[in-house]
Motif scaffolding. Sequence first.
Motif, PDB file in Angstrom:
ATOM      1  N   SER A   1      22.731 -11.413  18.244  1.00 41.01           N
ATOM      2  CA  SER A   1      21.643 -10.458  18.440  1.00 41.01           C
ATOM      3  C   SER A   1      20.388 -11.153  18.952  1.00 41.01           C
TER       4      SER A   1
ATOM      5  N   HIS B   1      18.495  -7.642  26.365  1.00 38.52           N
ATOM      6  CA  HIS B   1      19.283  -6.560  25.766  1.00 38.52           C
ATOM      7  C   HIS B   1      18.628  -6.188  24.433  1.00 38.52           C
TER       8      HIS B   1
ATOM      9  N   TRP C   1      24.074  -3.877  18.727  1.00 36.40           N
ATOM     10  CA  TRP C   1      25.250  -4.110  19.572  1.00 36.40           C
ATOM     11  C   TRP C   1      25.476  -3.011  20.609  1.00 36.40           C
ATOM     12  N   ARG C   2      24.983  -1.815  20.374  1.00 36.50           N
ATOM     13  CA  ARG C   2      25.184  -0.732  21.341  1.00 36.50           C
ATOM     14  C   ARG C   2      24.459  -0.983  22.655  1.00 36.50           C
ATOM     15  N   ASP C   3      23.464  -1.881  22.622  1.00 41.65           N
ATOM     16  CA  ASP C   3      22.704  -2.214  23.829  1.00 41.65           C
ATOM     17  C   ASP C   3      23.225  -3.470  24.524  1.00 41.65           C
ATOM     18  N   TRP C   4      24.307  -4.040  24.016  1.00 40.75           N
ATOM     19  CA  TRP C   4      24.845  -5.262  24.588  1.00 40.75           C
ATOM     20  C   TRP C   4      25.883  -4.926  25.658  1.00 40.75           C
TER      21      TRP C   4
ATOM     22  N   GLU D   1      29.356  -4.428  27.300  1.00 38.30           N
ATOM     23  CA  GLU D   1      30.523  -3.873  26.602  1.00 38.30           C
ATOM     24  C   GLU D   1      31.437  -4.915  25.972  1.00 38.30           C
TER      25      GLU D   1
ATOM     26  N   GLN E   1      30.404  -5.926  22.477  1.00 36.49           N
ATOM     27  CA  GLN E   1      30.302  -4.883  21.455  1.00 36.49           C
ATOM     28  C   GLN E   1      31.462  -4.897  20.467  1.00 36.49           C
ATOM     29  N   ASP E   2      32.513  -5.620  20.782  1.00 37.14           N
ATOM     30  CA  ASP E   2      33.700  -5.685  19.918  1.00 37.14           C
ATOM     31  C   ASP E   2      33.761  -7.066  19.264  1.00 37.14           C
TER      32      ASP E   2
END
Length: 195
Positions: free
Chosen positions: A132, A140, A144-147, A149, A152-153
């Motif tokens: 983060s 970013h 994580w939703r702004d990272w 794709e 994000q996992d």
Amino acid sequence: WIRLIGCNRKEGQVASACAEAGADFLGINPVHALFLADPDRRSPFFPSNRRFLNPLYIAPDRVPGAGSDEGAEALRRGDLVDYPAVAEIKLRALRAAFDAHPPAGEEAREFEAFCAEGGTALQLHALFEAISARMAAGGHGAGWRDWPEPMQDPGSAEVAGMAERLAPDGVAGIEEGIVTLDPHALRDGSGAALP
């Protein structure tokens, strides 16, 4: 540190005063992990993790090796809390403490026990905080939703690669150490209210 962002020592003092006055409980909020990479994002309704605690509540002057920061005194004199500046000072002090005094002896056993109890969830939280910080620094968001794709996992090859790149510097371990300091700090404050 007290007027910067509430800390466990001040909470212990307030809890003692409340107990002496006959209070049955003292509510504080939020103490769960927020977003260290975005300290202005401090809503109790949007934590980064509800399972772990916010290390910004640690009083650095009670942590061996944390030292002090002249910038903290200037922040205390302000009318409003400058959350990003306070977070920067506190995290710098806590990282310095972790680097200067890695857990040894009984502290090492407590650290290992806490890490074992936290298991994969703690490891992923520490890794999340480390990633983060890098994502936010790269433009970013802290969440994580702004990272991108692939980041994000937590099970993705990209996240595993980032974890490997962070490992030689012990970055996730430092984050884990900072997160680990918090239960000890809060335990110190919570015990003040007990008869």
